[in-house]
Design a protein around this motif. Sequence first.
Motif: not given
Length: 98
Positions: A19-20, A24-35, A66-67
Motif C-alpha cells: 500500500x505504501x 508513493x508511486x501515485x503521488x498520494x503520500x507525503x514524505x512525512x506520511x511515508x516515513x 512535515x517540518x
Amino acid sequence: MPRNPPRPDPATARALLDELHAGLANGEISVAEAVRRMRHVSGLTQPQFARHRGISVQALRQIESGNGNPTIKTLDAIASVFGLRAGFVPAAPPPHSP
C-alpha cells in the motif's frame, strides 16, 4: 493510525508495504506520511526507529511532522530497509484548459 502500534504480522506488514509503495508511486503520500508509515510497519517507537536508521530523534520527529528538511542521505537511510530510495519523480502534468 495509533502512534506506536505493535509490529504487524508478516502478511499485514507486506500488505502495508504494498500500500505504501502504491501510494508513493501515485503521488498520494507525503514524505512525512511515508516515513511515519515505515516506522509503524517496523513496530518501533521514534527513538528506536531513529537509532535503528542512524539518525537523530529530532530529525525523525521533524520529518514525520512535515517540518523537516531532510537530506537525500537521511531519506535513503530511512527508506533503504523498505526497498525504497529517494529520487526525482515526474510532476503531475498541468490540467488542460478547454
